[in-house]
Enzyme design. Structure first.
Site, PDB file in Angstrom:
ATOM      1  N   ARG A 176       0.036   6.697   7.363  1.00  0.00           N
ATOM      2  CA  ARG A 176       0.211   6.824   5.906  1.00  0.00           C
ATOM      3  C   ARG A 176      -0.315   8.158   5.396  1.00  0.00           C
ATOM      4  O   ARG A 176       0.119   8.647   4.369  1.00  0.00           O
ATOM      5  CB  ARG A 176      -0.557   5.712   5.173  1.00  0.00           C
ATOM      6  CG  ARG A 176      -0.018   4.312   5.403  1.00  0.00           C
ATOM      7  CD  ARG A 176      -0.654   3.360   4.389  1.00  0.00           C
ATOM      8  NE  ARG A 176      -0.526   1.966   4.779  1.00  0.00           N
ATOM      9  CZ  ARG A 176       0.539   1.208   4.531  1.00  0.00           C
ATOM     10  NH1 ARG A 176       1.570   1.712   3.908  1.00  0.00           N
ATOM     11  NH2 ARG A 176       0.559  -0.049   4.906  1.00  0.00           N
TER      12      ARG A 176
ATOM     13  N   ASP B 195      14.719  -0.352   0.735  1.00  0.00           N
ATOM     14  CA  ASP B 195      15.362  -0.568   2.032  1.00  0.00           C
ATOM     15  C   ASP B 195      16.355  -1.718   1.867  1.00  0.00           C
ATOM     16  O   ASP B 195      17.449  -1.518   1.339  1.00  0.00           O
ATOM     17  CB  ASP B 195      14.230  -0.867   3.029  1.00  0.00           C
ATOM     18  CG  ASP B 195      14.659  -0.876   4.476  1.00  0.00           C
ATOM     19  OD1 ASP B 195      15.300   0.075   4.910  1.00  0.00           O
ATOM     20  OD2 ASP B 195      14.335  -1.843   5.176  1.00  0.00           O
TER      21      ASP B 195
ATOM     22  N   LYS C  39      17.160   4.060   1.158  1.00  0.00           N
ATOM     23  CA  LYS C  39      17.976   3.932   2.379  1.00  0.00           C
ATOM     24  C   LYS C  39      19.129   2.984   2.067  1.00  0.00           C
ATOM     25  O   LYS C  39      19.075   1.798   2.419  1.00  0.00           O
ATOM     26  CB  LYS C  39      17.123   3.278   3.472  1.00  0.00           C
ATOM     27  CG  LYS C  39      16.607   4.189   4.544  1.00  0.00           C
ATOM     28  CD  LYS C  39      16.071   3.329   5.677  1.00  0.00           C
ATOM     29  CE  LYS C  39      14.826   3.903   6.266  1.00  0.00           C
ATOM     30  NZ  LYS C  39      14.212   3.009   7.266  1.00  0.00           N
TER      31      LYS C  39
ATOM     32  N   ASP D  34       4.034   3.587   6.523  1.00  0.00           N
ATOM     33  CA  ASP D  34       3.303   3.310   7.763  1.00  0.00           C
ATOM     34  C   ASP D  34       4.180   2.705   8.840  1.00  0.00           C
ATOM     35  O   ASP D  34       5.281   2.213   8.574  1.00  0.00           O
ATOM     36  CB  ASP D  34       2.173   2.314   7.475  1.00  0.00           C
ATOM     37  CG  ASP D  34       2.704   0.895   7.273  1.00  0.00           C
ATOM     38  OD1 ASP D  34       3.579   0.707   6.390  1.00  0.00           O
ATOM     39  OD2 ASP D  34       2.288  -0.020   8.005  1.00  0.00           O
TER      40      ASP D  34
ATOM     41  N   LYS E 171       0.820  -1.190   0.000  1.00  0.00           N
ATOM     42  CA  LYS E 171       0.000   0.000   0.000  1.00  0.00           C
ATOM     43  C   LYS E 171       0.865   1.254   0.000  1.00  0.00           C
ATOM     44  O   LYS E 171       0.410   2.346  -0.326  1.00  0.00           O
ATOM     45  CB  LYS E 171      -0.890   0.019   1.265  1.00  0.00           C
ATOM     46  CG  LYS E 171      -1.799  -1.162   1.403  1.00  0.00           C
ATOM     47  CD  LYS E 171      -2.497  -1.107   2.756  1.00  0.00           C
ATOM     48  CE  LYS E 171      -3.310  -2.356   2.971  1.00  0.00           C
ATOM     49  NZ  LYS E 171      -3.796  -2.432   4.370  1.00  0.00           N
ATOM     50  N   GLY E 172       2.117   1.080   0.405  1.00  0.00           N
ATOM     51  CA  GLY E 172       2.975   2.224   0.715  1.00  0.00           C
ATOM     52  C   GLY E 172       3.145   3.250  -0.388  1.00  0.00           C
ATOM     53  O   GLY E 172       3.315   4.429  -0.113  1.00  0.00           O
TER      54      GLY E 172
ATOM     55  N   ASP F 257       7.442   2.901  -2.287  1.00  0.00           N
ATOM     56  CA  ASP F 257       7.652   3.997  -1.347  1.00  0.00           C
ATOM     57  C   ASP F 257       9.104   4.100  -0.912  1.00  0.00           C
ATOM     58  O   ASP F 257       9.664   5.179  -0.842  1.00  0.00           O
ATOM     59  CB  ASP F 257       6.716   3.838  -0.116  1.00  0.00           C
ATOM     60  CG  ASP F 257       6.797   2.471   0.550  1.00  0.00           C
ATOM     61  OD1 ASP F 257       7.545   1.582   0.069  1.00  0.00           O
ATOM     62  OD2 ASP F 257       6.109   2.270   1.566  1.00  0.00           O
TER      63      ASP F 257
ATOM     64  N   PHE G  73      13.760   4.882  10.944  1.00  0.00           N
ATOM     65  CA  PHE G  73      12.438   4.437  10.502  1.00  0.00           C
ATOM     66  C   PHE G  73      11.535   5.653  10.336  1.00  0.00           C
ATOM     67  O   PHE G  73      11.365   6.443  11.255  1.00  0.00           O
ATOM     68  CB  PHE G  73      11.828   3.450  11.500  1.00  0.00           C
ATOM     69  CG  PHE G  73      10.654   2.726  10.925  1.00  0.00           C
ATOM     70  CD1 PHE G  73      10.832   1.631  10.091  1.00  0.00           C
ATOM     71  CD2 PHE G  73       9.361   3.166  11.186  1.00  0.00           C
ATOM     72  CE1 PHE G  73       9.735   0.979   9.527  1.00  0.00           C
ATOM     73  CE2 PHE G  73       8.265   2.519  10.624  1.00  0.00           C
ATOM     74  CZ  PHE G  73       8.461   1.429   9.795  1.00  0.00           C
TER      75      PHE G  73
END
Ligand code: IMP
Ligand code: MG
Length: 189
Positions: free
Chosen positions: A164, A102, A130, A158, A42-43, A99, A151
């Site tokens: 979000r 990582d 990141k 989220d 969903k990000g 989004d 974070f």
């Protein structure tokens, strides 16, 4: 600012300038080509919505859901719950939008799924990168910002399903990350 946020890393203004910059790069590289934007739910929904509205050339939009995180902040098992239809991918160029890059597991996994589904090429576009946390050898073709190893939430990102809808990107207070329940909807001036 929301009371669970310790500091704002990226303001709405900074975000919109970076999204415009990346949209110009994508437009320049994809003009005249059939392509599908695949937004990883969903990000990336917030980023995707802003990005595609700054891309003034024809594109198709599809969604994929990959879950690599449970309620915490560390990588877990990866599952694809939904994939675009074959005709949205086969013989088309794909721009995979997420989004945050990582560990690199999500995009690395998604890219091979899309190649297996017959995509002509798969490029990737991330809102945040990141690099300090990378486990897979994966680099995004387009990115809005590189961020430190902290974070972050907001602008689609989220923590345990919350935050979000914040219009900026912020770091959570340590007490929230340690398990106190999020103070939903409470905003301090
Ligand atoms: P990767 O597979 O480790 O690259 O992780 C990508 C996914 O992890 C992202 O799509 C996010 O859902 C989640 N993620 C990684 N870092 C953060 C963060 O700082 N805040 C919120 N979600 C994150
Ligand atoms: Mg995600």
């Amino acid at each position: 600012m929301h009371r669970d946020i310790e500091r704002i890393l990226l303001s709405e203004e900074e975000i919109s300038r970076a999204v415009e910059r990346v949209a110009r790069q994508v437009t320049r590289d994809f003009v005249g080509q059939e392509f599908t934007v695949v937004s990883v739910l969903k990000g990336s929904c917030v980023f995707t919505a802003d990005l595609i509205r700054q891309i003034p050339i024809p594109l198709a939009l599809a969604f994929a859901e990959v879950q690599s995180y449970g309620a915490g902040t560390t990588s877990g098992t990866m599952r694809t719950r939904l994939m675009p239809r074959d005709e949205e991918i086969q013989d088309r160029r794909v721009l995979l939008v997420d989004d945050i890059l990582d560990s690199g597991r999500t995009l690395d996994f998604m890219k091979s799924e899309l190649v297996a589904q017959g995509a002509k090429s798969v490029s990737s576009c991330v809102f945040l990168d990141k690099p300090a946390r990378r486990l897979e050898r994966f680099e995004a073709d387009y990115r809005c910002f590189e961020v430190e190893d902290v974070f972050v939430v907001g602008y689609g990102l989220d923590f345990a399903g919350h935050y979000r809808n914040l219009p900026y990107v912020g770091a959570l207070r340590p007490s929230v990350l340690e398990g106190a329940s999020p103070s939903m909807g409470e905003v301090s001036p």
